[in-house]
Design an enzyme around this catalytic site. Structure first.
Site, PDB file in Angstrom:
ATOM      1  N   GLU A 227       0.811  -1.227   0.000  1.00  0.00           N
ATOM      2  CA  GLU A 227       0.000   0.000   0.000  1.00  0.00           C
ATOM      3  C   GLU A 227       0.841   1.273   0.000  1.00  0.00           C
ATOM      4  O   GLU A 227       0.410   2.303  -0.491  1.00  0.00           O
ATOM      5  CB  GLU A 227      -0.962   0.013   1.191  1.00  0.00           C
ATOM      6  CG  GLU A 227      -2.100  -0.994   1.093  1.00  0.00           C
ATOM      7  CD  GLU A 227      -1.741  -2.359   1.666  1.00  0.00           C
ATOM      8  OE1 GLU A 227      -0.543  -2.605   1.929  1.00  0.00           O
ATOM      9  OE2 GLU A 227      -2.659  -3.184   1.850  1.00  0.00           O
TER      10      GLU A 227
ATOM     11  N   MET B 228      24.278   9.183   1.200  1.00  0.00           N
ATOM     12  CA  MET B 228      24.203  10.468   1.899  1.00  0.00           C
ATOM     13  C   MET B 228      24.516  10.298   3.386  1.00  0.00           C
ATOM     14  O   MET B 228      25.184  11.142   3.989  1.00  0.00           O
ATOM     15  CB  MET B 228      22.820  11.099   1.698  1.00  0.00           C
ATOM     16  CG  MET B 228      22.706  12.502   2.242  1.00  0.00           C
ATOM     17  SD  MET B 228      23.903  13.636   1.491  1.00  0.00           S
ATOM     18  CE  MET B 228      22.955  14.311   0.132  1.00  0.00           C
TER      19      MET B 228
ATOM     20  N   PHE C 210     -10.854  -7.502  14.218  1.00  0.00           N
ATOM     21  CA  PHE C 210      -9.802  -7.933  13.294  1.00  0.00           C
ATOM     22  C   PHE C 210      -9.531  -6.823  12.271  1.00  0.00           C
ATOM     23  O   PHE C 210     -10.457  -6.288  11.679  1.00  0.00           O
ATOM     24  CB  PHE C 210     -10.230  -9.223  12.584  1.00  0.00           C
ATOM     25  CG  PHE C 210      -9.213  -9.690  11.579  1.00  0.00           C
ATOM     26  CD1 PHE C 210      -7.946 -10.097  11.998  1.00  0.00           C
ATOM     27  CD2 PHE C 210      -9.504  -9.698  10.224  1.00  0.00           C
ATOM     28  CE1 PHE C 210      -7.000 -10.505  11.076  1.00  0.00           C
ATOM     29  CE2 PHE C 210      -8.555 -10.115   9.297  1.00  0.00           C
ATOM     30  CZ  PHE C 210      -7.298 -10.502   9.718  1.00  0.00           C
ATOM     31  N   GLN C 211      -8.277  -6.508  12.109  1.00  0.00           N
ATOM     32  CA  GLN C 211      -7.821  -5.464  11.191  1.00  0.00           C
ATOM     33  C   GLN C 211      -8.469  -4.101  11.479  1.00  0.00           C
ATOM     34  O   GLN C 211      -8.724  -3.323  10.559  1.00  0.00           O
ATOM     35  CB  GLN C 211      -8.041  -5.876   9.734  1.00  0.00           C
ATOM     36  CG  GLN C 211      -7.133  -7.057   9.338  1.00  0.00           C
ATOM     37  CD  GLN C 211      -7.031  -7.275   7.843  1.00  0.00           C
ATOM     38  OE1 GLN C 211      -7.986  -7.026   7.103  1.00  0.00           O
ATOM     39  NE2 GLN C 211      -5.883  -7.745   7.384  1.00  0.00           N
TER      40      GLN C 211
ATOM     41  N   LYS D 143     -17.245  -0.860   6.518  1.00  0.00           N
ATOM     42  CA  LYS D 143     -17.749  -1.844   5.561  1.00  0.00           C
ATOM     43  C   LYS D 143     -19.280  -1.777   5.430  1.00  0.00           C
ATOM     44  O   LYS D 143     -19.817  -1.878   4.331  1.00  0.00           O
ATOM     45  CB  LYS D 143     -17.325  -3.243   6.026  1.00  0.00           C
ATOM     46  CG  LYS D 143     -17.515  -4.322   4.995  1.00  0.00           C
ATOM     47  CD  LYS D 143     -16.908  -5.638   5.477  1.00  0.00           C
ATOM     48  CE  LYS D 143     -16.989  -6.683   4.374  1.00  0.00           C
ATOM     49  NZ  LYS D 143     -16.358  -7.954   4.794  1.00  0.00           N
TER      50      LYS D 143
END
Lengths: 194, 567
Positions: B52, B476, B114-115, B164
């Site tokens: 993502e 760097m 969950f999640q 949802k």
């Protein structure tokens, strides 16, 4: 009380949308920008969708303006004013529980309360609760006076402020969903937009 | 009456806002929305990323290349938290990104389902605004507001979290046709007359003015106004990293980038100037160095759309909160011609001094330098490609050795300095600008943070050329260790995979370049292929980027490029 410190306080007043999470956004902004605030109060206004905040900071006017411009960037913050340039009134409320278990302390407390806009609102055999409303400075003076008799518990609401005169700090904002539903009804002929 | 599910409303809103492509990754809490996508496939292309974070950088790259809102989409919990780096990147660089995230159903919110993650809480400080939609009737106008906030004023990322059950709920779909009016959102536009007068007075009084040209010029589309200001009043222009392209870099009044790795002449000019005209820039610490000694001789005009930027780091004598194009359009008709021949002459002298130290003038038999690679890419692409960099030495050398003539042709993570940004952002940019040649110029370190998107590039057959500048070091950081930590190279040497074999595994045509005379052939090879390509450039291990103002040092206190033979 440290008079100089009190003098250095600035007041920022903000009208905000009364929506979940708005206080969190503001608290998060203060934390993120490391703005040091003295007190923050929030409460409802005469408009159901608008809350009003009074924020006190120990700082100069430049710092207060910085807070104001950052607050103004939040989408849910409708209008911000730094109050100190205009005449305004301010009130703080304190509930102070003091020891009250002998005649001496009872007398002292009654005597002190007489000299201040303070009321004894609850009395028991051992302790009493005093309610005191006034400016921050006068409340702090009062606290110092009652401190020797023994403060056992205390809470203050923090300062609320309002500008004097006809320079009204208000907004005509109407809740968006209400507005859109009215528009939808108007389209289907079931209602009208005011 | 059109009754739609929340998931369909999301798609309809994207179409209404002119979105053609979105970058995302499915998961449980966003599945209804993915299911709705099927119906819209012909008009709304979904790019399946491999992580993502890639989706957020692609949306950002798309936004930077086009100026339009880039859209990314993820599921709840880990999907959403993986967007965080990309949102923070977009926030720092004012990039209009819309993130749509699934959330657990409303009754489960707060139950550690969950999640479940408090995504609006997590992203609060790194988005311009965010929403949790708790009623499907709020969805359409929330989407409209989200687009409006993302693209107007000082642009930035906006996140819309949709549970949802809201995606599954049905309601009448009405897209608000009226203009969005938000009670607390009024980006400033024009300047007050007295502010314009004050600015004109400072310009008239100035003998050594300089324009500091920032990203805001590009976002406001004020390129021609800035050019007119510079030409009419004969004011030299120094660019910020994100301001590149605000004026063509071959313009005689452009004196190069400013700041930590800016051109010496730019930094010296800022320190000597008696007037800074800061346009759409925010005096970042990488630009100012030590604020206590910054431009002490100069008065400052600061024009920015974000009022809170004015007086934040540098005190402005004239601070104007407004849209640059609008404000400059107010100012220009009143601006008389000026001439600053002596001042420009002095800067030219400094310029010659720095070009004589230029790495490109060295003979470097047998070794390959990053500056040479980048300058050759510039030459071979006619200086006209969109380059998307990662973060580090190659980024600064790109800024120094790939002059940009057009706005939005250098896309780079400036404010947040996000390693891993370059490659996915390049993919996003190509979706936004399919007819442009796109080069992702990345280091070996940063590329490995998001290289999984090679699969995305192959699946989409997207024509992005990857140039890996491989020095087997986090260059760097190594440079700082050399300068400030007595060459203790703690955790900077890298054992890397064979990038060409890796490209082979993904089915990406590739070339390995170790000598300067191989560059041209490899670049032309990549340019000739319609699809992703990869070139690994193995460069000198211990290169330095000069000039350099050490962090916190005075801006004039630069470590200069060594003369040939000194290095």
């Amino acid at each position: 009380m440290d008079e100089a410190k009190t003098e250095n306080k600035m007041t920022v007043v903000a009208l905000v949308e009364n929506e979940p999470g708005v206080l969190n956004r503001i608290a998060s902004l203060f934390r993120r920008r490391a703005f040091n605030i003295d007190s923050l109060t929030v409460g409802r206004t005469h408009r159901p969708h608008i809350s009003r905040m009074t924020i006190r900071v120990v700082a100069g006017p430049e710092y207060a303006r910085k807070i104001a411009t950052n607050l103004q960037k939040l989408v849910n913050v409708i209008d911000v004013r730094v109050l100190d340039n205009e005449p305004h009134v301010e009130r703080d409320l304190a509930l102070i529980k003091v020891r009250n278990d002998d005649a001496d302390s009872r007398n002292t407390i009654t005597e002190i309360c007489d000299r201040y806009p303070a009321r004894i609102i609850d009395v028991g055999p051992h302790v009493a609760i005093i309610e005191m409303v006034g400016t921050e400075t006068i409340i702090e003076e009062f606290i110092e006076e009652v401190r020797p008799t023994g403060i056992v518990e205390m809470i203050r609401t923090g300062v609320v402020s309002m500008g004097r005169g006809t320079r009204i700090h208000d907004t005509k904002f109407i809740n968006r969903r209400a507005l859109l539903e009215a528009a939808a009804k108007a389209r289907t002929g079931n209602g009208r937009i005011d | 009456m059109m009754i739609l599910k929340g998931s369909e409303i999301i798609m309809e809103c994207l179409l209404k806002e002119g979105v053609h492509v979105m970058f995302g990754y499915p998961g449980g809490a966003i599945l209804p929305t993915y299911d709705a996508m099927a119906k819209y496939e012909d008009r709304l292309h979904h790019v399946l990323v491999r992580h993502e974070q890639g989706a957020s950088h692609m949306a950002d790259g798309y936004a930077r290349a086009t100026g339009e809102v880039g859209v990314c989409i993820a599921t709840s919990g880990p999907g959403a938290t993986n967007l965080v780096t990309g949102l923070a990147t977009a926030m720092m660089d004012s990039s209009p990104v819309l993130a749509i995230t699934g959330q657990v159903p409303i009754p489960a919110i707060g139950s550690d389902a969950f999640q479940e993650t408090d995504v609006t809480g997590v992203t609060l400080p790194i988005t311009k605004h965010n929403y949790l939609v708790t009623d499907v009737r709020d969805l359409a106008y929330t989407m409209k507001e989200a687009f409006h906030i993302a693209r107007t004023g000082r642009p930035g990322p906006v996140l819309v979290d949709v549970p949802k059950d809201v995606q599954n709920a049905e309601t009448e779909f009405v897209y608000p046709d009226s203009e969005i009016v938000l009670p607390g959102y009024h980006p400033p536009s024009s300047a007050e007359e007295h502010e314009i007068e004050a600015a004109l007075q400072l310009i008239a009084d100035s003998k050594r003015p300089i324009i500091l040209a920032g990203h805001g010029i590009l976002m406001s589309g004020a390129m021609s106004e800035v050019r007119e200001l510079s030409e009419r009043a004969q004011i030299p222009v120094s660019l910020t990293l994100l301001g590149k392209g605000a004026m063509p870099e071959d313009h005689p009044l452009v004196i190069g980038m400013m700041g930590m790795h800016g051109e010496a002449c730019s930094n010296l000019a800022i320190q000597e100037a008696d007037l800074l005209i800061a346009l759409g820039m925010r005096f970042d610490d990488r630009v100012t160095g030590n604020l206590k000694t910054y431009a002490l001789n100069a008065r400052k005009i600061h024009i920015d759309i974000d009022r809170s930027e004015i007086n934040k780091n540098v005190r402005a004598d004239v601070g104007i909160a407004g849209d640059l194009k609008t404000v400059l359009t107010q100012l220009l008709p009143k601006l008389p011609r000026h001439s600053h021949l002596d001042w420009i002459g002095r800067i030219r002298d400094w310029q010659e001094d720095s070009s004589e130290r230029d790495i490109l003038n060295y003979e470097t038999p047998g070794i390959l330098l990053t500056a040479q690679v980048i300058n050759d890419i510039w030459r071979l692409t006619g200086g006209d490609a969109i380059t998307v960099t990662d973060v580090g030495q190659h980024q600064m050398l790109e800024a120094q050795y790939y002059p940009h003539q057009r706005p939005s042709t250098l896309l780079t993570s400036g404010g947040l300095g996000t390693m891993g940004f370059g490659f996915p952002a390049a993919i996003g940019a190509k979706f936004g600008k399919p007819n442009e040649e796109i080069w992702a110029i990345v280091g070996d370190g940063g590329f490995q943070m998001t290289l999984c998107e090679m699969a995305t590039a192959v699946q989409e057959n997207i024509n992005v050329n990857i140039a890996i500048i491989n020095n087997n070091f986090l260059g760097m950081v190594r440079q700082w260790q050399e300068l400030f930590f007595e060459k203790r190279y703690q955790a900077t040497p890298m054992v890397n995979p064979d990038f060409c074999k890796l490209a082979d595994a993904y089915g990406i045509p590739n070339r390995l370049v170790t000598q300067r005379d191989q560059i041209e052939d490899a670049v032309n090879f990549a340019r000739g292929i319609d699809g992703p390509t990869l070139i690994e450039f193995v460069v000198e291990k211990e290169e330095m980027v000069y000039p350099m103002v050490p962090a916190g040092a005075d801006l004039h206190d630069m470590k200069r490029r060594p003369k040939p033979g000194e290095a």
